[in-house]
Every structure is written in C-alpha cells, then in structure tokens.
Design an enzyme around this catalytic site. Structure first.
Site, PDB file in Angstrom:
ATOM      1  CG  HIS A  32      -2.002  -1.028   1.156  1.00  0.00           C
ATOM      2  ND1 HIS A  32      -2.668  -1.499   2.245  1.00  0.00           N
ATOM      3  CD2 HIS A  32      -2.539  -1.680   0.097  1.00  0.00           C
ATOM      4  CE1 HIS A  32      -3.574  -2.413   1.889  1.00  0.00           C
ATOM      5  NE2 HIS A  32      -3.504  -2.531   0.581  1.00  0.00           N
ATOM      6  CG  HIS A  33       4.818   1.604  -1.857  1.00  0.00           C
ATOM      7  ND1 HIS A  33       4.416   0.415  -2.419  1.00  0.00           N
ATOM      8  CD2 HIS A  33       5.489   2.267  -2.824  1.00  0.00           C
ATOM      9  CE1 HIS A  33       4.853   0.359  -3.667  1.00  0.00           C
ATOM     10  NE2 HIS A  33       5.491   1.466  -3.945  1.00  0.00           N
ATOM     11  NE  ARG A  34       4.913   6.165  -5.191  1.00  0.00           N
ATOM     12  CZ  ARG A  34       5.608   6.885  -6.042  1.00  0.00           C
ATOM     13  NH1 ARG A  34       5.207   6.996  -7.296  1.00  0.00           N
ATOM     14  NH2 ARG A  34       6.700   7.499  -5.661  1.00  0.00           N
ATOM     15  CE  LYS A  69      -3.681  -1.466 -13.626  1.00  0.00           C
ATOM     16  NZ  LYS A  69      -4.420  -2.743 -13.729  1.00  0.00           N
ATOM     17  CE  LYS A  85       5.297  -7.960 -13.261  1.00  0.00           C
ATOM     18  NZ  LYS A  85       4.224  -8.803 -13.844  1.00  0.00           N
ATOM     19  CE  LYS A 123      -0.934 -11.602 -11.537  1.00  0.00           C
ATOM     20  NZ  LYS A 123       0.025 -10.830 -12.358  1.00  0.00           N
ATOM     21  CB  SER A 183      -2.391  -1.373 -16.931  1.00  0.00           C
ATOM     22  OG  SER A 183      -2.931  -2.578 -17.409  1.00  0.00           O
TER      23      SER A 183
HETATM   24  N1  GLU Z   1      -1.179  -9.329 -15.348  1.00  0.00           N
HETATM   25  C1  GLU Z   1      -0.190  -8.460 -15.894  1.00  0.00           C
HETATM   26  C2  GLU Z   1       1.121  -8.613 -15.144  1.00  0.00           C
HETATM   27  O1  GLU Z   1       1.390  -9.643 -14.563  1.00  0.00           O
HETATM   28  C3  GLU Z   1      -0.666  -7.022 -16.031  1.00  0.00           C
HETATM   29  C4  GLU Z   1      -1.039  -6.313 -14.790  1.00  0.00           C
HETATM   30  C5  GLU Z   1      -1.723  -4.967 -15.005  1.00  0.00           C
HETATM   31  O2  GLU Z   1      -1.802  -4.499 -16.138  1.00  0.00           O
HETATM   32  O3  GLU Z   1      -2.173  -4.405 -14.026  1.00  0.00           O
HETATM   33  O4  GLU Z   1       1.970  -7.768 -15.171  1.00  0.00           O
END
Ligand code: GLU
Length: 480
Positions: free
Chosen positions: A72-74, A78, A102, A114, A373
């Site tokens: 939750h640092h940002r 996603k 990432k 995720k 994204s």
């Molecule tokens: N599922 C993709 C990943 O593993 C995309 C995640 C996204 O776009 O939020 O990077």
C-alpha cells in the site's frame, strides 16, 4: 539461500530473490520486512450453479478465489486476475509481490496486487464464466477491494478483454454515480474505455527489453554473440497473449528467427524459422500449434524439452516454475527473457548464472503490460483519448515547417511524402512511444546497478525496486 535439490514454492522463490537483493539496499530490517510482506489478503469461497460440460447437467460448484494487495505504499494497487486450476493463496501472494516491484521498476505509481480464481476457464461455458467473473467482482466491491483509487485489476493468465468488460460493467452497476468508474479495471476493450495497444503491450515490452539487452556490445561479447536482435535464434514456450506478441513483434520488427514454439500439447521446430503469424492463425483455426505444417513436431511427452533446445534467446511465456532444480543444468540458451511471471525457480537460477546465462527478469521484462495499463487508467481519469488535443496541431506545425523549407529551397516536396512526414501522433503511436521509453530507461537503470554492484540482472532489478519503495516509506516519515 535454499540450495536443496527439491521443489521450492513460487513464494519461497520470490522471497529468496528478495533476500539476495536486500543487503545491497542498505535499508534497515524493519523497513525490509514491511516492504516484503503482503499488506492485505482477501480469500473467498462462493457457490455458483454451472453446467457440467461433460454431462450437460446443472450442478453447484464452490469457487475458491483471492485478491492480494501486496503493498500500500502507493495507491491504487494494481495487478491482473488469473483464472487457472493452479491458483492458491501462496501463488497469488507471490504474483502480487512481483507486481509491486514491477511497478516500481518502470516508474508506474501503483502498489502491487493480484487476483486469482481457481477455475480452468476452458471447462466452463461463456455464460458460467460471466457468472463467476461478475460474482467475484461483486465480492471485491463488497469488501472495498476494487476501485479506481483502491485496487485496479487487469488481465492475466486465463483472462482477457472480455472478463475486464464484465468486471467494469458489474462495478459501474453497483457504483452508478462514480465519475471515474472506468478506471476500476484496465485491459478493457477499446470501445469499453480501453486503450489501443494494451493487448500487445506485454509482448511488445518483452521485445523492447530483449532488443535493448542485445544492443549491449559488452554483454553480447561476453556471451559470444554479435550485437543486435536481428538473426538471433529464439525459442518461445507458450503461445498465449504474451508469447504470441513477443514472438511476432520480435520477428517482424526485430528480424529475430523463431526456431521453436512449445505449448501444452508439444512443440514444433524449424531451424530456418517459423512464420509466427501463420502459426498463430493455425492455432486459432485448429486449436493447436501442432497442425502447423512447415516444422518438425514433438508430442506431449516431449513438451518440456523445448526449454532445453540450443538457441540464443529462450522466452518462457507460460507459467511459473518451468525451469527448476530438475532441468536447470540442461538449459542451453545464452539469454533467457522471462515473459511469464516466475518461470525460473531461485534454485535453478543459481545453476543458470553459474553457466553464464544472461537472465532478463520478469519484474522488468514483462512490465510492459502494467505500463500500458497505467496509460489506460490515466485515459479513464482524464476522460479523453490520448492525441485528441494535439494530433492535428502537430500535423499542421510540421506541414508549416516543410512549406517554409520548400520556399527557401525553391522546390516542392511531393504531397504524399508531406502527408507521411507530417502525420500527428495517434493514441497507438503515443502508447508505443511511452512503452518504449519506459522499457529502455528501466533496462539501463537495472544494468547500471548490476554493473556497479557486480550482481546479476534480477538481483539488480530487485535492489532498484526495494530502494524505490523504501524511499517512499522513508519520505512518509514512517521509517528512518
Ligand atoms: N497481469 C499483468 C502482469 O502480470 C498485467 C497487470 C496490469 O496491467 O495491471 O503484469
């Protein structure tokens, strides 16, 4: 580091990578622990009445599903949603963790998350998959685990545009007054507030990353390779979304030679090169790559051997733990580009590094998906397509410049050439340009760290990510 010759979980692998990188960050243990742990885990079971595809009869199945917010640092957090039979809490935790790193590596201002639903999507009818997706979304809304400012899902293994459209539709039905509702999920179809270039984004990012790696003369020399991706012999495992675009763009725009492609039902091989677009067509029409005519074929029992082929670049683009303690010493590739998440276990990685293989890690190489994204999310928040304001202006400005040169030179430039040169940027041009910029910058930052610290690319990528997330926590005044 665990070095035993036995299976190791994906989560343990990610933990080992973290611990290997941690000393180079010089951050204190408390902060490292906070960066490492998953901040919120939502596990849910819900019943769905589905049609058994074998018997045609209705039955109730209890579906197991998760959403994990790693950091939750940002905010928002996603990461994709996976539909697969292998889903379990630890797997989703590992994948969520990778998402945080990432995002940091490509400077996308999100925390990692995720989702996973334990179903084999190919065993369900479209109607039943829709029911499952909508119910899962409803559960996320109920617990405040989704929203443009909270947590923004996207496609992953077993899901795509269609599922994202269902998620968006369910969300906006439940939150009808929310102006930014379209930003609750990315990877939507373009006519449902998606963005051009999202579907190809992960594969295109893989291509930009590999091209950057191959352009480094010093690194190529060490591997006994000539610089440049052109002519490199490439093997791809998995011809899903990521594998298909990685292969076709590397072939079309990079002149790489795809010599083998593997899937669950076997692999095909042609040293002179496989026509990837034709292969994708064959798979779409017949359901299997094995129906491609111009290649040698190896059946299901040999499918894992595709990883062991002699080649310049191996691209695992399927699932995690493909290269592990069992096959690591048989790998002959000079470069491995991790298009999938977690294809190499930490135990296998030690073996591969000793062999001098250059590993371009997932946390960097497949970050193109989340990068685009991010662009889609920004588009949704701004309620406007990229390029709408400036495309014509840009075109006119270049045209004016050409007219000026024409006048000065006393010569005319052919009109069709002017139209080509003076073209303003469309959404797809801007998306690709932004993606290319992100992938090139992140590669060079990672490589610089690898060189300065004398460490491998994955450890360098983790060091970079941990430092960046650590700096965020420190600037909040929580940690010294
Ligand atoms: N599922 C993709 C990943 O593993 C995309 C995640 C996204 O776009 O939020 O990077």
């Amino acid at each position: 580091m665990t070095k035993q010759k036995q299976p190791i979980s994906f989560y343990q692998t990610v933990d080992n990578f973290f611990e290997k990188a941690a000393p180079y960050t010089h951050l204190e243990r408390g902060l490292l622990d906070q960066i490492k742990v998953c901040n919120a885990i939502y596990a849910i079971r819900f019943p769905i009445k589905v049609t058994n595809q074998q018997t045609g009869k209705k039955e109730v199945r209890v579906i197991e599903a998760y959403r994990v917010q790693h950091s939750h640092h940002r905010l928002p957090t996603k990461g994709g949603i996976r539909f697969s039979n292998h889903v379990n809490q630890e797997e989703v935790m590992a994948l969520a963790t990778l998402m945080s790193y990432k995002c940091a590596i490509v400077h996308v201002p999100f925390g990692g998350a995720k989702g996973g639903v334990k179903v084999n999507p190919w065993e369900y009818s479209d109607e039943d998959l829709e029911k499952i997706t909508r119910r899962y979304t409803y559960e996320l809304v109920r617990r405040n685990f989704i929203g443009p400012a909270i947590d923004v899902p996207a496609p992953d293994y077993g899901t795509g545009q269609r599922e994202m459209a269902w998620i968006y539709d369910t969300y906006r039905t439940l939150r009808e007054n929310e102006l930014d509702a379209a930003g609750c999920v990315t990877g939507k179809p373009v006519n449902q507030f998606g963005i051009r270039g999202r579907t190809e984004a992960t594969g295109r990012g893989v291509f930009y990353g590999l091209r950057e790696a191959c352009n480094n003369t010093e690194d190529m020399k060490k591997l006994g390779l000539t610089p440049g991706i052109a002519g490199k012999k490439v093997v791809v495992q998995g011809l899903g979304n990521v594998g298909s675009f990685s292969a076709s763009i590397s072939q079309e725009e990079g002149d790489a030679v795809i010599i083998a492609v593997g899937e669950a039902d076997g692999f095909i091989y042609n040293e002179k090169g496989i026509d990837v677009n034709k292969l994708i067509q064959v798979k779409m029409e017949t359901g299997s790559i094995m129906n491609y005519s111009d290649a040698k074929k190896y059946g299901k029992e040999d499918r894992d051997k595709v990883l062991e082929l002699e080649c310049d670049i191996l691209i695992p683009a399927a699932l995690e733990d493909q290269i592990n303690y069992k096959n690591a010493d048989k790998i002959k590739a000079k470069i491995i580009g991790e298009a999938a998440n977690g294809p190499i276990s930490s135990v296998a990685e030690e073996v591969l590094l000793k062999k001098g293989i250059l590993i371009i890690p997932d946390v960097y190489l497949n970050a193109g998906g989340v990068t685009v994204s991010y662009f889609e999310w920004l588009k949704n928040l701004s309620h406007m397509r990229f390029g709408r304001m400036d495309k014509r202006y840009e075109q006119k400005a270049t045209e004016n410049l050409i007219r000026l040169f024409e006048e000065m030179a006393g010569k005319n430039v052919p009109e069709d050439l002017i139209r080509k040169i003076a073209k303003g940027a469309d959404e797809i041009d801007l998306v690709r340009s932004g993606l290319e910029e992100s992938m090139i910058n992140a590669y060079n930052t990672t490589r610089d760290i690898a060189k300065t610290e004398n460490i491998d690319m994955r450890t360098a990528a983790f060091v970079n990510a941990i430092r960046l997330i650590g700096a965020d926590y420190q600037s909040m005044g929580i940690f010294p």
